[in-house]
Motif scaffolding. Structure first.
Motif, PDB file in Angstrom:
ATOM      1  N   ALA A  36     -67.376 -81.319 110.791  1.00 48.37           N
ATOM      2  CA  ALA A  36     -67.735 -81.932 112.065  1.00 48.37           C
ATOM      3  C   ALA A  36     -69.093 -82.626 111.986  1.00 48.37           C
ATOM      4  O   ALA A  36     -69.276 -83.748 112.484  1.00 48.37           O
ATOM      5  CB  ALA A  36     -67.737 -80.878 113.163  1.00 48.37           C
ATOM      6  N   SER A  39     -69.043 -85.768 109.551  1.00 46.93           N
ATOM      7  CA  SER A  39     -68.161 -86.868 109.974  1.00 46.93           C
ATOM      8  C   SER A  39     -68.475 -87.349 111.388  1.00 46.93           C
ATOM      9  O   SER A  39     -67.718 -88.127 111.958  1.00 46.93           O
ATOM     10  CB  SER A  39     -66.696 -86.418 109.909  1.00 46.93           C
ATOM     11  OG  SER A  39     -66.454 -85.372 110.842  1.00 46.93           O
ATOM     12  N   GLY A  41     -68.675 -85.457 114.187  1.00 47.86           N
ATOM     13  CA  GLY A  41     -67.860 -84.798 115.206  1.00 47.86           C
ATOM     14  C   GLY A  41     -66.373 -84.864 114.956  1.00 47.86           C
ATOM     15  O   GLY A  41     -65.583 -84.393 115.781  1.00 47.86           O
ATOM     16  N   GLY A  42     -65.962 -85.395 113.834  1.00 47.16           N
ATOM     17  CA  GLY A  42     -64.537 -85.517 113.534  1.00 47.16           C
ATOM     18  C   GLY A  42     -63.963 -84.265 112.902  1.00 47.16           C
ATOM     19  O   GLY A  42     -64.683 -83.345 112.530  1.00 47.16           O
ATOM     20  N   THR A  43     -62.668 -84.246 112.775  1.00 48.32           N
ATOM     21  CA  THR A  43     -61.985 -83.147 112.101  1.00 48.32           C
ATOM     22  C   THR A  43     -60.652 -83.654 111.569  1.00 48.32           C
ATOM     23  O   THR A  43     -60.111 -84.648 112.074  1.00 48.32           O
ATOM     24  CB  THR A  43     -61.737 -81.964 113.065  1.00 48.32           C
ATOM     25  OG1 THR A  43     -61.131 -80.886 112.348  1.00 48.32           O
ATOM     26  CG2 THR A  43     -60.810 -82.372 114.200  1.00 48.32           C
ATOM     27  N   ILE A  44     -60.145 -82.989 110.545  1.00 44.58           N
ATOM     28  CA  ILE A  44     -58.853 -83.386 109.988  1.00 44.58           C
ATOM     29  C   ILE A  44     -57.778 -83.143 111.040  1.00 44.58           C
ATOM     30  O   ILE A  44     -57.640 -82.039 111.564  1.00 44.58           O
ATOM     31  CB  ILE A  44     -58.531 -82.597 108.711  1.00 44.58           C
ATOM     32  CG1 ILE A  44     -59.563 -82.927 107.624  1.00 44.58           C
ATOM     33  CG2 ILE A  44     -57.124 -82.915 108.208  1.00 44.58           C
ATOM     34  CD1 ILE A  44     -59.363 -82.145 106.335  1.00 44.58           C
ATOM     35  N   THR A  45     -57.033 -84.177 111.369  1.00 43.60           N
ATOM     36  CA  THR A  45     -56.021 -84.060 112.409  1.00 43.60           C
ATOM     37  C   THR A  45     -54.729 -83.470 111.854  1.00 43.60           C
ATOM     38  O   THR A  45     -54.529 -83.376 110.654  1.00 43.60           O
ATOM     39  CB  THR A  45     -55.713 -85.446 113.025  1.00 43.60           C
ATOM     40  OG1 THR A  45     -55.245 -86.323 111.986  1.00 43.60           O
ATOM     41  CG2 THR A  45     -56.959 -86.050 113.644  1.00 43.60           C
ATOM     42  N   THR A  53     -53.821 -92.771 111.758  1.00 41.76           N
ATOM     43  CA  THR A  53     -54.824 -91.815 112.231  1.00 41.76           C
ATOM     44  C   THR A  53     -55.095 -90.754 111.181  1.00 41.76           C
ATOM     45  O   THR A  53     -56.250 -90.415 110.883  1.00 41.76           O
ATOM     46  CB  THR A  53     -54.364 -91.139 113.533  1.00 41.76           C
ATOM     47  OG1 THR A  53     -54.161 -92.139 114.534  1.00 41.76           O
ATOM     48  CG2 THR A  53     -55.392 -90.136 114.018  1.00 41.76           C
ATOM     49  N   PHE A  57     -58.700 -90.969 108.537  1.00 42.97           N
ATOM     50  CA  PHE A  57     -59.813 -90.023 108.530  1.00 42.97           C
ATOM     51  C   PHE A  57     -60.305 -89.779 107.114  1.00 42.97           C
ATOM     52  O   PHE A  57     -61.518 -89.732 106.868  1.00 42.97           O
ATOM     53  CB  PHE A  57     -59.390 -88.699 109.169  1.00 42.97           C
ATOM     54  CG  PHE A  57     -60.504 -87.698 109.253  1.00 42.97           C
ATOM     55  CD1 PHE A  57     -61.392 -87.712 110.302  1.00 42.97           C
ATOM     56  CD2 PHE A  57     -60.669 -86.740 108.253  1.00 42.97           C
ATOM     57  CE1 PHE A  57     -62.440 -86.799 110.368  1.00 42.97           C
ATOM     58  CE2 PHE A  57     -61.705 -85.816 108.307  1.00 42.97           C
ATOM     59  CZ  PHE A  57     -62.592 -85.855 109.379  1.00 42.97           C
ATOM     60  N   ASN A  60     -62.228 -92.802 105.788  1.00 41.45           N
ATOM     61  CA  ASN A  60     -63.521 -93.059 106.431  1.00 41.45           C
ATOM     62  C   ASN A  60     -64.547 -91.950 106.240  1.00 41.45           C
ATOM     63  O   ASN A  60     -65.744 -92.171 106.440  1.00 41.45           O
ATOM     64  CB  ASN A  60     -63.316 -93.290 107.930  1.00 41.45           C
ATOM     65  CG  ASN A  60     -62.453 -94.502 108.219  1.00 41.45           C
ATOM     66  OD1 ASN A  60     -62.478 -95.484 107.469  1.00 41.45           O
ATOM     67  ND2 ASN A  60     -61.668 -94.446 109.286  1.00 41.45           N
ATOM     68  N   HIS A  61     -64.092 -90.752 105.883  1.00 46.29           N
ATOM     69  CA  HIS A  61     -65.011 -89.615 105.786  1.00 46.29           C
ATOM     70  C   HIS A  61     -64.783 -88.835 104.489  1.00 46.29           C
ATOM     71  O   HIS A  61     -64.639 -87.618 104.492  1.00 46.29           O
ATOM     72  CB  HIS A  61     -64.828 -88.692 106.995  1.00 46.29           C
ATOM     73  CG  HIS A  61     -64.990 -89.375 108.318  1.00 46.29           C
ATOM     74  ND1 HIS A  61     -66.202 -89.830 108.776  1.00 46.29           N
ATOM     75  CD2 HIS A  61     -64.069 -89.703 109.266  1.00 46.29           C
ATOM     76  CE1 HIS A  61     -66.037 -90.398 109.964  1.00 46.29           C
ATOM     77  NE2 HIS A  61     -64.765 -90.330 110.284  1.00 46.29           N
ATOM     78  N   SER A 125     -59.327 -86.985  99.566  1.00 46.89           N
ATOM     79  CA  SER A 125     -60.597 -87.648  99.866  1.00 46.89           C
ATOM     80  C   SER A 125     -61.002 -88.659  98.807  1.00 46.89           C
ATOM     81  O   SER A 125     -61.944 -89.432  99.013  1.00 46.89           O
ATOM     82  CB  SER A 125     -61.710 -86.602 100.001  1.00 46.89           C
ATOM     83  OG  SER A 125     -62.038 -86.047  98.736  1.00 46.89           O
TER      84      SER A 125
END
Length: 237
Positions: A36, A39, A41-45, A53, A57, A60-61, A125
């Motif tokens: 989080a 990235s 505040g992101g997370t693996i969806t 989507t 991720f 981008n991260h 990644s």
């Protein structure tokens, strides 16, 4: 004249399973927090989302994913050691039922599957992989399955393998053993996610519920079983 009957009990040794459980839980939480933070505040969806989507991720991260995967892989090591250590303690306690073996199998499987999930996530990644959106999305299902419901199934078996003998032999408080059994059942039900996507909520319940319970069990489970035989031996002497 002296027999020193307490020596075998003192030969317990081995790492403290409670501390091992804390290490595994701490590294796992650390992987989520670092993801989080790094990235934004992101997370693996969930892999059940659309390809753009899910794969986007990782593209981008990449560094955030790699760092989190490293901590997740690290979490699997103390978990595996925990399973072996708690099994050895149950053997020393004289537990000769299938529970310890079931727990060892479940804990070993959970540790290996968590490691597999981390390795697959690390692979996603890499730029050469994340550039292929379809491949990245496909690998997301593998990572989710290994580190999700499959890993939690193993955790549930580990919890049950400790809770059932501990309940029958009154090695821990009764209420604590029953909580473990409830958590184990919820963890085992997480496999329904394979056909019922809305039941994904069982995965974090089974994962963190199991790990927190295992930490407590590691500290609560006694090293030796107290018997009432000493007064009788003294009387015979």
């Amino acid at each position: 004249m002296s027999t020193h009957t307490t020596a075998p009990a003192r030969a317990a040794g081995g790492p403290n399973p409670g501390i091992l459980g804390l290490a595994s839980l701490g590294l796992l939480i650390g992987s989520l927090v670092s993801m989080a933070v790094l990235s934004g505040g992101g997370t693996i969806t969930s892999p059940f989302g659309d390809t753009e989507t899910v794969a986007g991720f990782f593209a981008n991260h990449g560094f955030a994913v790699r760092f989190a995967a490293m901590l997740q892989l690290g979490s699997s090591i103390p978990l595996g050691i925990y399973a072996a250590t708690i099994y050895a303690r149950q053997q020393r306690l004289g537990i000769r039922v299938p529970g310890p073996n079931i727990g060892l199998f479940g804990g070993t499987a959970a540790a290996i599957l968590l490691a597999v999930s981390a390795i697959v996530t690390w692979t996603q990644s890499q730029d050469v992989v994340s550039a292929d959106r379809a491949l990245t999305h496909a690998l997301a299902y593998v990572s989710f399955a290994a580190g999700g419901f499959a890993h939690v199934l193993g955790l549930g078996l580990l919890v049950a393998g400790i809770a059932v003998p501990a309940l029958l032999l009154r090695l821990v408080p009764t209420w604590f053993a029953w909580i473990g059994l409830v958590i184990a059942v919820l963890a085992e039900l997480s496999f329904l996610t394979m056909v019922l996507e809305p039941l994904q909520f069982l995965i974090p319940i089974g994962r963190f519920g199991s790990l927190i319970w295992l930490v407590a069990a590691g500290f609560l489970l006694p090293k030796t079983r107290h018997t009432e035989s000493r007064p009788a031996q003294g009387a015979r002497a």
